[in-house]
Scaffold this motif. Sequence first.
Motif, PDB file in Angstrom:
ATOM      1  N   ASN A 105       0.848  -1.178   0.000  1.00  0.00           N
ATOM      2  CA  ASN A 105       0.000   0.000   0.000  1.00  0.00           C
ATOM      3  C   ASN A 105       0.890   1.238   0.000  1.00  0.00           C
ATOM      4  OD1 ASN A 105      -2.836  -1.093   0.312  1.00  0.00           O
ATOM      5  ND2 ASN A 105      -1.846  -2.051   2.093  1.00  0.00           N
ATOM      6  N   VAL A 124      -3.648  12.008  -4.225  1.00  0.00           N
ATOM      7  CA  VAL A 124      -3.773  10.607  -4.650  1.00  0.00           C
ATOM      8  C   VAL A 124      -3.307  10.408  -6.098  1.00  0.00           C
ATOM      9  CG1 VAL A 124      -5.435   8.748  -5.056  1.00  0.00           C
ATOM     10  CG2 VAL A 124      -5.588  10.119  -2.975  1.00  0.00           C
ATOM     11  N   PRO A 128      -4.547   5.001  -7.550  1.00  0.00           N
ATOM     12  CA  PRO A 128      -5.550   3.933  -7.463  1.00  0.00           C
ATOM     13  C   PRO A 128      -5.799   3.252  -8.810  1.00  0.00           C
ATOM     14  CG  PRO A 128      -6.302   5.894  -6.295  1.00  0.00           C
ATOM     15  CD  PRO A 128      -5.087   6.293  -7.076  1.00  0.00           C
ATOM     16  N   CYS A 156      -3.087   5.359  -1.251  1.00  0.00           N
ATOM     17  CA  CYS A 156      -3.253   5.895  -2.597  1.00  0.00           C
ATOM     18  C   CYS A 156      -3.140   4.751  -3.605  1.00  0.00           C
ATOM     19  CB  CYS A 156      -2.210   6.971  -2.865  1.00  0.00           C
ATOM     20  SG  CYS A 156      -2.294   8.368  -1.728  1.00  0.00           S
ATOM     21  N   THR A 158      -2.940   0.812  -4.261  1.00  0.00           N
ATOM     22  CA  THR A 158      -3.500  -0.336  -3.553  1.00  0.00           C
ATOM     23  C   THR A 158      -2.487  -1.460  -3.388  1.00  0.00           C
ATOM     24  OG1 THR A 158      -5.648   0.179  -4.538  1.00  0.00           O
ATOM     25  CG2 THR A 158      -5.399  -1.991  -3.543  1.00  0.00           C
TER      26      THR A 158
END
Length: 252
Positions: A105, A124, A128, A156, A158
């Motif tokens: 992560n 972010v 993602p 931000c 995954t």
Amino acid sequence: MSTGDVTRAEVCVVACAEAWRGDGAILASPTGLIPGLGARLAQLTFAPELLLSDGEAYLLAPPDGPAQDAGVVEGWLPYRSVFTVVAAGRRHAMMGAAQLDRYGNQNISCIGDWARPAAQLLGVRGAPGNTVNHPVSYWVPRHSRRVFVEAVDMVCGTGYDRAARAGRAGARFHGLRVVVSNLAVLDFLTPEHTMRLRSVHPGVTVSEVVAGTGFPLVIPDDVPVTRLPAPQELALIRGRLDPGARREKELA
């Protein structure tokens, strides 16, 4: 640090290049000088089919020499079309990370509580979408417990645990390849997809990597040393890709 006349930065360039080995004709999206040099080096040596963009509209071939620092325009890829490439999974991005945890992560948004952070970072951004659609690797120029943390302050990009919890939609195209730092190469090739020490750079000990990591790493019984650049690769790095040695400043 140098091994003979090979510097740590040059070892990192080659380690980043190796992230794209075997990817085929996909778009490489490196963030940072050393990952960018790595992608170009891969394109010039073992991955000639790799595609690189200028981040705006053009596909670039490697420069013919120092005068063509930005590369040679060989195609057209407007920014709007990048999203089509992302959705199709035909991309491998190497991003940076302010924080990474054991499952991969990533945080590039803020440090501290999201409602009242101690520091605001990039946001972010595309993390993602990148991590759920196509392969992702990470570049960390300063390996420390501030970056390699037990839990990121905000997710931000995954990691494997969250992708699994999201089910097929989150895990189908998710894949974190490697993390290259100034000390080592790490990956997630473990049964639980937690971070593993793949190799240490020349002159670095396993204990140094462990001391700079804020969570337990999976450590094989025999940890190899990251390979040095081959003579051809070293000549390309120094003479064609980065004759001004800007790479050294990224680790300074």
